[in-house]
Structure formats: structure tokens, C-alpha cells
Write a protein that holds these residues in place. Structure first.
Motif, mmCIF file in Angstrom:
data_model
loop_
_atom_site.group_PDB
_atom_site.id
_atom_site.type_symbol
_atom_site.label_atom_id
_atom_site.label_comp_id
_atom_site.label_asym_id
_atom_site.label_seq_id
_atom_site.Cartn_x
_atom_site.Cartn_y
_atom_site.Cartn_z
ATOM 1 N N ARG A 1 0.847 -1.194 0.000
ATOM 2 C CA ARG A 1 0.000 0.000 0.000
ATOM 3 C C ARG A 1 0.887 1.250 0.000
ATOM 4 O O ARG A 1 2.033 1.218 0.431
ATOM 5 N N SER A 2 0.309 2.359 -0.475
ATOM 6 C CA SER A 2 1.049 3.627 -0.506
ATOM 7 C C SER A 2 1.399 4.060 0.911
ATOM 8 O O SER A 2 0.566 4.028 1.815
ATOM 9 N N SER A 3 2.641 4.495 1.096
ATOM 10 C CA SER A 3 3.174 4.747 2.437
ATOM 11 C C SER A 3 2.682 6.040 3.075
ATOM 12 O O SER A 3 2.817 6.212 4.287
ATOM 13 N N GLY A 4 2.118 6.967 2.292
ATOM 14 C CA GLY A 4 1.721 8.234 2.892
ATOM 15 C C GLY A 4 2.915 8.919 3.541
ATOM 16 O O GLY A 4 3.982 9.033 2.943
ATOM 17 N N THR B 1 1.093 9.145 12.059
ATOM 18 C CA THR B 1 0.007 8.784 11.148
ATOM 19 C C THR B 1 0.452 9.023 9.712
ATOM 20 O O THR B 1 1.464 9.669 9.447
ATOM 21 N N GLY B 2 -0.313 8.508 8.789
ATOM 22 C CA GLY B 2 -0.020 8.714 7.376
ATOM 23 C C GLY B 2 -1.279 8.567 6.546
ATOM 24 O O GLY B 2 -2.203 7.825 6.916
ATOM 25 N N THR B 3 -1.332 9.296 5.443
ATOM 26 C CA THR B 3 -2.466 9.248 4.523
ATOM 27 C C THR B 3 -1.932 9.232 3.105
ATOM 28 O O THR B 3 -1.070 10.046 2.753
ATOM 29 N N SER B 4 -2.431 8.323 2.285
ATOM 30 C CA SER B 4 -1.942 8.238 0.915
ATOM 31 C C SER B 4 -2.713 9.196 0.015
ATOM 32 O O SER B 4 -3.813 9.649 0.332
ATOM 33 N N HIS B 5 -2.114 9.482 -1.136
ATOM 34 C CA HIS B 5 -2.754 10.339 -2.125
ATOM 35 C C HIS B 5 -4.067 9.707 -2.588
ATOM 36 O O HIS B 5 -4.143 8.509 -2.833
ATOM 37 N N GLY B 6 -5.108 10.515 -2.655
ATOM 38 C CA GLY B 6 -6.407 9.998 -3.074
ATOM 39 C C GLY B 6 -7.206 9.392 -1.939
ATOM 40 O O GLY B 6 -8.248 8.774 -2.176
ATOM 41 N N PHE B 7 -6.725 9.538 -0.701
ATOM 42 C CA PHE B 7 -7.427 9.028 0.487
ATOM 43 C C PHE B 7 -7.742 7.544 0.358
ATOM 44 O O PHE B 7 -8.878 7.110 0.542
ATOM 45 N N GLY C 1 -8.695 -0.775 -3.108
ATOM 46 C CA GLY C 1 -7.997 0.457 -3.448
ATOM 47 C C GLY C 1 -8.885 1.666 -3.633
ATOM 48 O O GLY C 1 -8.400 2.740 -4.016
ATOM 49 N N GLU C 2 -10.169 1.551 -3.345
ATOM 50 C CA GLU C 2 -11.058 2.691 -3.499
ATOM 51 C C GLU C 2 -10.788 3.730 -2.407
ATOM 52 O O GLU C 2 -10.711 3.405 -1.231
ATOM 53 N N GLY C 3 -10.656 4.984 -2.830
ATOM 54 C CA GLY C 3 -10.463 6.072 -1.887
ATOM 55 C C GLY C 3 -11.793 6.546 -1.327
ATOM 56 O O GLY C 3 -12.844 6.389 -1.938
ATOM 57 N N ARG C 4 -11.749 7.118 -0.140
ATOM 58 C CA ARG C 4 -12.950 7.632 0.504
ATOM 59 C C ARG C 4 -12.620 8.914 1.261
ATOM 60 O O ARG C 4 -11.560 9.015 1.903
ATOM 61 N N GLU C 5 -13.522 9.866 1.205
ATOM 62 C CA GLU C 5 -13.357 11.085 1.993
ATOM 63 C C GLU C 5 -13.343 10.713 3.473
ATOM 64 O O GLU C 5 -14.148 9.918 3.935
ATOM 65 N N GLY C 6 -12.429 11.279 4.200
ATOM 66 C CA GLY C 6 -12.294 10.943 5.618
ATOM 67 C C GLY C 6 -11.343 9.801 5.886
ATOM 68 O O GLY C 6 -11.059 9.475 7.043
ATOM 69 N N LEU C 7 -10.840 9.161 4.820
ATOM 70 C CA LEU C 7 -9.889 8.064 5.000
ATOM 71 C C LEU C 7 -8.485 8.658 5.165
ATOM 72 O O LEU C 7 -7.651 8.623 4.262
ATOM 73 N N VAL C 8 -8.266 9.248 6.320
ATOM 74 C CA VAL C 8 -6.994 9.884 6.647
ATOM 75 C C VAL C 8 -6.482 9.298 7.957
ATOM 76 O O VAL C 8 -7.249 8.820 8.787
ATOM 77 N N GLY C 9 -5.181 9.327 8.112
ATOM 78 C CA GLY C 9 -4.568 8.657 9.247
ATOM 79 C C GLY C 9 -5.111 9.086 10.587
ATOM 80 O O GLY C 9 -5.408 8.266 11.454
ATOM 81 N N LEU C 10 -5.244 10.398 10.765
ATOM 82 C CA LEU C 10 -5.650 10.908 12.071
ATOM 83 C C LEU C 10 -7.088 10.558 12.407
ATOM 84 O O LEU C 10 -7.412 10.264 13.561
#
Length: 786
Positions: free
Chosen positions: A337-340, A533-539, A562-571
Motif C-alpha cells: 500500500r502507498s506509504s503516505g 500517522t499517514g495518509t496516501s494520495h487519493g485518500f 484500493g477505493e479512496g474515501r473522503e475521511g480516509l486519513v490517518g488521524l
């Protein structure tokens, strides 16, 4: 006596024949007795069952049991072979009784001992005949001469059929009663004791009355023979039979799959997993997924390791009890997965070890362009210059991209590969500077290995009297192994110094932290934890990983597809689960400072770099490598009047009394964003009136475009009309006017806020800025499309 003498004489006269008969009758046995596929099983650290997979022949058949429980043994022997301990494989009385019954009642009755039944199960298939019975007798005698009674019982219990596709007492106990056979009641033991006698006709799912009658008759006989008390008998016959086979435990299914994949020849896996913790975290994960379901976020992974033993304590590879359409079978701990942002602490520590920065060094946080790569901070705000430790705990993007550029991304990539990030396998040119912002794919497994290695290095540094072991970065153990020598101690570190790790963990352990996603967050905890924490591009990926003095916890949250979602951020998505997991672990003390590697050193109090004569200096604890920090470039001596109210120079009135005053002077671009971001910088005093005409000091910088030869597109409005381009600049004097020229065409004047909108066609252009003193700044840019 005569018989013994006759036998002895025959053996002496026919030694060869005698040896062959002894070998054939009593020694020769098939090895192994049962050559059937076995179900791989996974056990926790206390030998409790975590899961099992059906054998390749479609049967549930566990590895041979180490012992037979007391209750099952008593029930089995009373039902099948009451003289078990008094014969050598054949019970003459039992055979005679069975023979008379067969003749008298013209029905088949067994007289087989346990050993004879093993003979029949192992090699005598098909219709039962008297000839086969003779062969079973010979085999059983050979079996008794080869094995102890205890071993024979284990062989029988492990290979007897228990109905359907269930072989062996342990598989039967789990399938029918959901527990190990050592925990069976008298009633349950009696039911399983009668099952092998006719497993095809008597089954818990059918003929229940026949099975219950057989069980109860056995229990009654056991009571009449004093094996169980009246109370035990009364309670036993009241127990209901199971209605159908139960599913086997699936407490760590992804770990079992991983073990089978890596060790195809092993049938029983003795893991390091804490079964109680694993089960607890499965429940935590199931509940936590409910809070994410409405946001269309379905998958997660949790790993917990013991830093002292370097063992995995919990391995939740995906959301438990997840609908199949969300790919619950994918092991997200091992998935790429993308490391963010989770590699930023590694660059931070490397930069400290390589004398690039101190934790207090100012890093540039201004819009910039690196060969076409122009990332932004999550907040889309900039603050000019920010201390490195704050850049890390706020996870600002631009300072770390600039740091990687100065550090050398090729060198950093090489170091990541040396840390055994197995999925980072492309070239430096492929990754570019995006390497630090999620351009590389990693696994949670490898990330936990590296963070765990850093923690183990720091944890043991003082205990090892300031020395290192390269094996601290080995993968955590999943299976129990014999203790091995962990290698020799070395004076030189292999990956990170203890001092740089300590500074990194101290920075990451702040309880009040600006969120990676641009908001201040408070995560209270009873213990000190270094976490990122970390978040990848495209959530698409949310990470949270961290350590206390004893444990490491790693979290990934996202969608397996691999689907991105709003709010899918590390924190927001991963950190709350991270702290729920840590709350399930015991508190532990923090790390001791590695004082053998920390020295009192002076740095510039403002810039955090090596102080010059122009800097106010402070003393801090830093690694020895910090002696070679770059010198502060922002402090400069400014010639001022004696009262420091005005600037001056040598062309001013000769009678003026002048002095040199040190000022912190960022570039105009840095100053602009520092003031805008609330990091006000002391302004230079104005020039003395007698010196104004002599001054030509001024600076101009473009904010946008961020660099020369910048390529851009012209945006279009909703009605498809072309929008105007907007360029921004900053001047070292807040009151100075700027005059804008595009391709030698005058556009206009700006004052205070230097933004200019204009139209430009496709192709290359030159923008020229001038101030009133004639100072110029030009930039070349290219419009790719209208």
C-alpha cells in the motif's frame, strides 16, 4: 516347560527362519502407520487453538495428539477394550465371545482390541472377513511389541473416524463441542467413545436417538462399574447431543494462511500469538468497522509486537466477520500500500545522523517546484520556515520534500532498501521526491519491522553499554523458536544511531499534536507513546504506527480494492483504533536517553543550525554528528545607528555613530509566509533619512510560479471561457510598489499585496518585475494549453 524347550530347540536349529518370522511377525510395521493428509493448525503461545484448515483430502484430521484425556480414555476403554492393559494386542475372551455371538445370533459382533482396530484402520480396507481378522491379529501383536500402551492409545485416538469427514479425537472435539478434548465432560467423552464403532450409521446430525441410546448405555455401565459417580451419571445423561458440527475457530486466519504458505511441510504451528489479546482485538476491530461502514471504509489490519522478545502478539490481517464482497481473505498486513507520510520519521533520523539538520533546524515551508513536482501541504497553507521537529509532528509535506532534495533521494532510497522494505523495488528516478509523500508502496509488516528495530535499538542501547546489534532490525517472530544468539555487539550503528532515534521518538511522543490533516488534535493517554500517522494520495490508505517502551502497534485502514474515501486519513480513520489497541496493553515505562551519544552543543537559538558570530546561541543535547551542521545563513549583521532605530551605511553622514546589529533575515518569500502564518519576524528598521538616497538594497521573489521554466495550464470556467492566470510576488519592503511586464508589455502596478491577473496564450513567456529603485526579477514560464 517342554513347550519352551521345544521352541528353543527349533530356534537354534532354524536360526534364519526364526529371525525372519520374528522380524515379520513382531518387528516389521508400515512406517508411518497412517499416511493421510493432516489439517494444518495454528496454536497460540499457550498451545490453545487459533484456527485450522481442512486437509487436502477434504477431511478434518489434526496432527497426532500428545496425550489422551482421562475421561475419554476411560470411556473408550470401557466401551471398546476393557482388558487393554492386560493383553498383547489380542483378547482371546473377547474373540471367543464375539465368535459365539456370531454363530448363535447370526450377526456380526466385534471382538477387536484397540490395537486390532488400528490394524483395520491403517491397512485393512474393504469387506471384513475371518482372513482379514487373522491378519489384524498378527498386526496388532507386532504393534504391541513396537509401541507402549500410551502410544497405542494416542495412535487410535488421533486416527479413528468420528463421522462425516472428521478424523481423530481432537478434530471431533472441536467440530462437535467447540473445545479441546482435554475439556470434554463425561457425557461428551462417552458420545465420542461410541462414534468410531459405527461412524457411518451413527452421526450427530441423524439417528440421534440411536446415538443417545449408545451413549447412555455406556454411561450406565461406567456407573455400574464404579468409573463415574451417581451424580456424574445423572448429570451426564441429561446433556443434549450436538445438533450439527461446529465451525472451527478462526481467530487468526490470515496468520494461518501465511504460515502454511511459508512452511508447507509443517502441520502444527506453535505461534507467539497471545490468544486472549488476539481475540480481544478481533472484537475491537469488528466494533470499529461499524463506525467506518457508513463512510464505505471496510478493511483494516492490526499488528502488535513485543519489543523485548521481538515476537508478534496479535495479527489481525483483515476485518473479522467481513462480507465476502469486501475481500476479507486479503491479508492487509502483507499487502502493498502507498506509504503516505510514515517514512518521514526515517528521513528525519537519517538527516540528524548525517549532520543535515538538528531537531530545531528551520526547514523551508514555501511553495516550490522540483523539476515539475510541486506538492502542497494538506492544509494548502505555508508558514515560511518551521522547526524540523514541528515539521515532523505536524507532518508538513513541503519541508520534507525540500529536506529529501537536499539529503539526496537516491541515498535515502538505498537506505530504505537496506532496511529491507521489500516492496520498495523501483529506481530512484522512478520514485523521485514523491518517495517521502507516499510515492512508494510498503507493507504494514515491513513498516512494523523497521519501527520495531528502531525501538529495540534504543531500548537496549544503555543495557548494551552503548553498543548495537544488527539483528534488532530482524523480522518479529511469528512462531516459537529456540533462543538463539542474537549476534555480536558493535560500536557502530548500522541504520540509525540511538541518539537520532531518541530525538525522533521524543518528537513523535508529543501529546498535543497538530494533526497530519491540518487540525489540532488531542489524544490523551496514560502512557508516553511515540506515534505517526499517514495518509496516501487519493485518500486510499490511513496509517498509524507507534511504540511505547515495551510494545509496537501498527494500524492500516482502507479498502482492499484500493477505493479512496473522503475521511480516509490517518488521524481520523487509523489513530482512534491505534489508541484503542494501546489501551488494551499494559502501560510501560519510556526509553532512557542514550547519554553516551548525546553531548552539550551550541546551536543558533533561532535557526537551529551551527551558530556564527552573528547568532544568539543556546546549548542543547545533540549527537556528535551535529558538530558538522551547516552554519546559520539567516543571521546577518546590519549597520544601524547607535540607538538601533535606523539602518545606515558608509555613505551616510560621517558624523553618525554607527554599530553592527544582528538580525534574522529570511528571504522575502520566506518572510512573507512566516508573517502570513503567524510567525512574525522582527522587521529591519528603516533607513535613516540621511541615507535613503544611498540605499539600493531590495529583493523581489515570485511566490507563483514557484520556479523558473514552470509549466502550467489555463483553467476554464464553467461556461468554458478561459480564466485569467494569477501570479504572486513579494518584496523585501512591505511598502514598495512593483511594476509588472509580460513579454515587454506593461500590465500594471501593485502595492502591499502583489497579485497580478492577466491572459497569456500557449507557448513560452517572460514575466518581468521592477521596483522604483530599478531592481528587477524575471521568470520564464510556459502555457501548455489554452
Amino acid at each position: 516347560m517342554k513347550l519352551a524347550q521345544t521352541v528353543s530347540k527349533f530356534i537354534k536349529e532354524n536360526l534364519g527362519i526364526s529371525i525372519f518370522l520374528l522380524w515379520f511377525l513382531f518387528i516389521l510395521l508400515p512406517r508411518p502407520l497412517f499416511d493421510l493428509p493432516v489439517s494444518p493448525i495454528l496454536l497460540d503461545s499457550k498451545e490453545q487453538l487459533l484456527g485450522a484448515k481442512i486437509a487436502t483430502n477434504g477431511q478434518w484430521h489434526f496432527h497426532e495428539t500428545d496425550s489422551v484425556s482421562y475421561k475419554f480414555k476411560r470411556a473408550l476403554l470401557h466401551y471398546e477394550d476393557r482388558n487393554f492393559y492386560n493383553h498383547i494386542g489380542v483378547d482371546p475372551k473377547g474373540i471367543a465371545r464375539a465368535l459365539l455371538s456370531n454363530i448363535k445370533h447370526k450377526r456380526r459382533q466385534g471382538g477387536s482390541t484397540i490395537s486390532m482396530q488400528i490394524a483395520r484402520m491403517s491397512h485393512s480396507k474393504g469387506q471384513r472377513t475371518y482372513l482379514k481378522k487373522i491378519k489384524e491379529i498378527i498386526f496388532s501383536i507386532r504393534l504391541e511389541l513396537s509401541y507402549s500402551k500410551k502410544k497405542i492409545l494416542q495412535i487410535y485416538a488421533s486416527n479413528a473416524p468420528f463421522g462425516g469427514n472428521i478424523i481423530g479425537i481432537e478434530a471431533a472435539s472441536w467440530r462437535y463441542f467447540g473445545k479441546p478434548h482435554t475439556g470434554l465432560s463425561w457425557s461428551e467423552s462417552a458420545m465420542l467413545a461410541v462414534l468410531p464403532n459405527a461412524p457411518g450409521l451413527i452421526h450427530p446430525g441423524r439417528s440421534r436417538s440411536a446415538l443417545e441410546d449408545k451413549r447412555n448405555r455406556l454411561l450406565k455401565s461406567m456407573h455400574e462399574h464404579g468409573i463415574i459417580s451417581l451424580e456424574d451419571y445423572t448429570l451426564a445423561i441429561l446433556e443434549e447431543l450436538p445438533t450439527k458440527p461446529k465451525p472451527l475457530p478462526q481467530i487468526a486466519p490470515h496468520l494461518l494462511d501465511l504460515c502454511v504458505k511459508k512452511n508447507k511441510n509443517i502441520e502444527r504451528f506453535h505461534s507467539t500469538i497471545d490468544g486472549r489479546l488476539q481475540d480481544q482485538l478481533n472484537n475491537v476491530a469488528t466494533r470499529y468497522r461499524r463506525s467506518l461502514k457508513n463512510a464505505q471504509i471496510h478493511n483494516l489490519a492490526i499488528i502488535v509486537t513485543d519489543l523485548e522478545k521481538n515476537e508478534v502478539l496479535a495479527y489481525v490481517g483483515n476485518t473479522p466477520k467481513l462480507e465476502r464482497k469486501y475481500q476479507p481473505y486479503v491479508d492487509m498486513i502483507q499487502a502493498k500500500r502507498s506509504s503516505g507520510s510514515v517514512l518521514k520519521p526515517l528521513l528525519y533520523a537519517k538527516a540528524i545522523d548525517n549532520s543535515k539538520i538538528s531537531p530545531y533546524a528551520l526547514l523551508r515551508d514555501v511553495p516550490d517546484n522540483w523539476g515539475g513536482y510541486a506538492p502542497k501541504n494538506y492544509s494548502e497553507k505555508f508558514e515560511g520556515l518551521v522547526p524540523a521537529d514541528e515539521c515532523l509532528y505536524r507532518s508538513l509535506n513541503l519541508p520534507f520534500v525540500d529536506l529529501l532534495h537536499k539529503y539526496d533521494h537516491q541515498k535515502f532510497l538505498k537506505e530504505l532498501k537496506e532496511l529491507q522494505f521489500k516492496s520498495i523495488d523501483r529506481s530512484a528516478d522512478d520514485y523521485g521526491l514523491s518517495l517521502i509523500l507516499g510515492g512508494a508502496e510498503i507493507t504494514l509488516w515491513d513498516l512494523a519491522k523497521v519501527y520495531g528495530g528502531m525501538a529495540r535499538t534504543l531500548r537496549n542501547f544503555n543495557r548494551n553499554k552503548g553498543k548495537y546489534k544488527p539483528t534488532y532490525y530482524n523480522e518479529a517472530s511469528l512462531l516459537k523458536t529456540k533462543e538463539q544468539n542474537n549476534g555480536k555487539l558493535h560500536k557502530q550503528y548500522e541504520h540509525f544511531s540511538a541518539a537520532s532515534i531518541w530525538h525522533t521518538f521524543e518528537t513523535l511522543s508529543s501529546l498535543k499534536r497538530p494533526g497530519t490533516e491540518g487540525q489540532w488534535q488531542y489524544f490523551s493517554s496514560a502512557q508516553k507513546i511515540a506515534w505517526k500517522t499517514g495518509t496516501s494520495h487519493g485518500f486510499k490508505d490511513a496509517w498509524s504506527i507507534g511504540v511505547n517502551g515495551k510494545y509496537l502497534v501498527g494500524i492500516w485502514v482502507g479498502n482492499a480494492n484500493g477505493e479512496g474515501r473522503e475521511g480516509l486519513v490517518g488521524l481520523q480513520a487509523a489513530a482512534p483504533l491505534f489508541f484503542k489497541v494501546f489501551n488494551a496493553l499494559p502501560n510501560h515505562s519510556w526509553y532512557e536517553a542514550p547519554m553516551d551519544e548525546l553531548f552539550d552543543q551550541q546551536i543558533c537559538a533561532t535557526s537551529g543550525y551551527k551558530p556564527t558570530a552573528k547568532c544568539p546561541a543556546i546549548q542543547v543535547l545533540l549527537p556528535q554528528a551535529s558538530e558538522h551542521l551547516p552554519s546559520c545563513q539567516q543571521h546577518k549583521f546590519i549597520t544601524c545607528t547607535a540607538d538601533s532605530l535606523f539602518r545606515a551605511n558608509k555613505q551616510c553622514d560621517k558624523s553618525m555613530e554607527l554599530t553592527e546589529v544582528s538580525y534574522f533575515i529570511p528571504s522575502p518569500k520566506e518572510m512573507f509566509f512566516m508573517n502570513k502564518g503567524g510567525r512574525a519576524v522582527q522587521a529591519l528598521p528603516p533607513f535613516h533619512p540621511d541615507c535613503l538616497n544611498a540605499s539600493t538594497e531590495s529583493q523581489i521573489e515570485f511566490i507563483y510560479p514557484p520556479s523558473n521554466n514552470f509549466k502550467l495550464f489555463i483553467p476554464r470556467k464553467l461556461n468554458n471561457d478561459k480564466s485569467k492566470l494569477v501570479f504572486s510576488a513579494v518584496h523585501s519592503s512591505e511598502t514598495e510598489s512593483l511594476f509588472w511586464h509580460l513579454d515587454n508589455r506593461y500590465l500594471g502596478e501593485t502595492k502591499f499585496i502583489h497579485d497580478m491577473s492577466f491572459r497569456a496564450g500557449k507557448g513560452k513567456h517572460v514575466m518581468l518585475l521592477k521596483d522604483k529603485k530599478g531592481v528587477e526579477k524575471r521568470i520564464i514560464f510556459e502555457v501548455l494549453e489554452e
